[in-house]
Enzyme design. Structure first.
Site, mmCIF file in Angstrom:
data_model
loop_
_atom_site.group_PDB
_atom_site.id
_atom_site.type_symbol
_atom_site.label_atom_id
_atom_site.label_comp_id
_atom_site.label_asym_id
_atom_site.label_seq_id
_atom_site.Cartn_x
_atom_site.Cartn_y
_atom_site.Cartn_z
ATOM 1 N N ASP A 8 -22.663 -7.475 -15.282
ATOM 2 C CA ASP A 8 -24.062 -7.404 -15.713
ATOM 3 C C ASP A 8 -24.092 -6.556 -16.990
ATOM 4 O O ASP A 8 -23.030 -6.248 -17.573
ATOM 5 C CB ASP A 8 -24.959 -6.846 -14.587
ATOM 6 C CG ASP A 8 -24.725 -5.365 -14.305
ATOM 7 O OD1 ASP A 8 -23.779 -4.774 -14.879
ATOM 8 O OD2 ASP A 8 -25.492 -4.781 -13.507
ATOM 9 N N HIS A 133 -1.106 -7.831 8.469
ATOM 10 C CA HIS A 133 -2.324 -7.851 7.643
ATOM 11 C C HIS A 133 -2.955 -9.243 7.651
ATOM 12 O O HIS A 133 -4.161 -9.375 7.571
ATOM 13 C CB HIS A 133 -2.013 -7.390 6.219
ATOM 14 C CG HIS A 133 -1.372 -6.043 6.177
ATOM 15 N ND1 HIS A 133 -2.004 -4.922 6.660
ATOM 16 C CD2 HIS A 133 -0.152 -5.638 5.759
ATOM 17 C CE1 HIS A 133 -1.206 -3.877 6.521
ATOM 18 N NE2 HIS A 133 -0.071 -4.279 5.981
HETATM 19 C C1 RB5 Z 1 -27.888 -1.645 -13.385
HETATM 20 O O1 RB5 Z 1 -28.699 -0.633 -13.872
HETATM 21 C C2 RB5 Z 1 -27.099 -1.120 -12.191
HETATM 22 O O2 RB5 Z 1 -27.955 -0.939 -11.107
HETATM 23 C C3 RB5 Z 1 -25.975 -2.077 -11.841
HETATM 24 O O3 RB5 Z 1 -25.145 -2.260 -12.937
HETATM 25 C C4 RB5 Z 1 -25.071 -1.643 -10.712
HETATM 26 O O4 RB5 Z 1 -24.602 -0.353 -10.898
HETATM 27 C C5 RB5 Z 1 -25.570 -1.886 -9.353
HETATM 28 O O5 RB5 Z 1 -24.873 -1.655 -8.346
#
Ligand code: RB5
Length: 156
Positions: A8, A133
């Site tokens: 992201d 495992h």
């Molecule tokens: C984004 O601000 C943040 O929440 C995301 O990158 C992540 O850390 C979520 O777990």
């Protein structure tokens, strides 16, 4: 070896750094986004990587967000995914050896780029040990099957 990678906005810069490493190492990869640092939602990037890894279109996935936690939680909702959050090299080789992890997750806000590359390198070159495992992984797969088949209450 083929890698599916995504992040992201919170993991965008570390993803770019890892992509440079993959290029230099001659490792084939596909970047599933995000393609800039605009605010976005990590499940949207976890999903295509997770599905592509489960479909065996890629050997491994690498998912990065701010912490590595949210994107890993999302990826682990896809049956067949074993996404492991690793911020040290011990975890990176242990999760390959013991859990046959197929997706590595990391947090850009937690790990520096140098250590992140060592973690990626360790994860990608460590083999699953199988044996006892494998029995445990098979039990995880069984849990997933029960959930997919809506047999939540199933006990031994
Ligand atoms: C984004 O601000 C943040 O929440 C995301 O990158 C992540 O850390 C979520 O777990």
């Amino acid at each position: 070896m083929k890698i599916a990678i995504a992040s992201d906005h919170g993991g965008f810069r570390l993803k770019a750094y890892i992509i440079e490493y993959l290029k230099k190492s001659g490792i084939e990869y596909k970047d599933f986004g995000a393609y800039d640092e605009s605010s976005c939602d990590y499940p949207d990037y976890a999903e295509p990587v997770a599905k592509a890894v489960v479909a065996k279109e890629y050997d491994f996935g690498i998912l990065i967000c701010g912490t590595g936690i949210g994107i890993g939680i999302a990826a682990n909702k896809i049956p067949g995914v074993r996404a492991a959050l690793c911020h040290d090299t011990f975890s990176a080789h242990a999760t390959r050896e013991h859990n046959d992890a197929n997706i590595l997750t990391m947090g850009e806000r937690i790990v520096g780029p140098g250590l992140a590359i060592d973690i990626v390198d360790t994860f990608l070159r460590t083999k699953f040990e199988g044996d006892r495992h494998k029995r445990r992984i098979d039990k995880i797969t069984e849990l997933e099957k029960n959930i997919v088949n809506n047999e939540w209450g199933k006990t031994k």
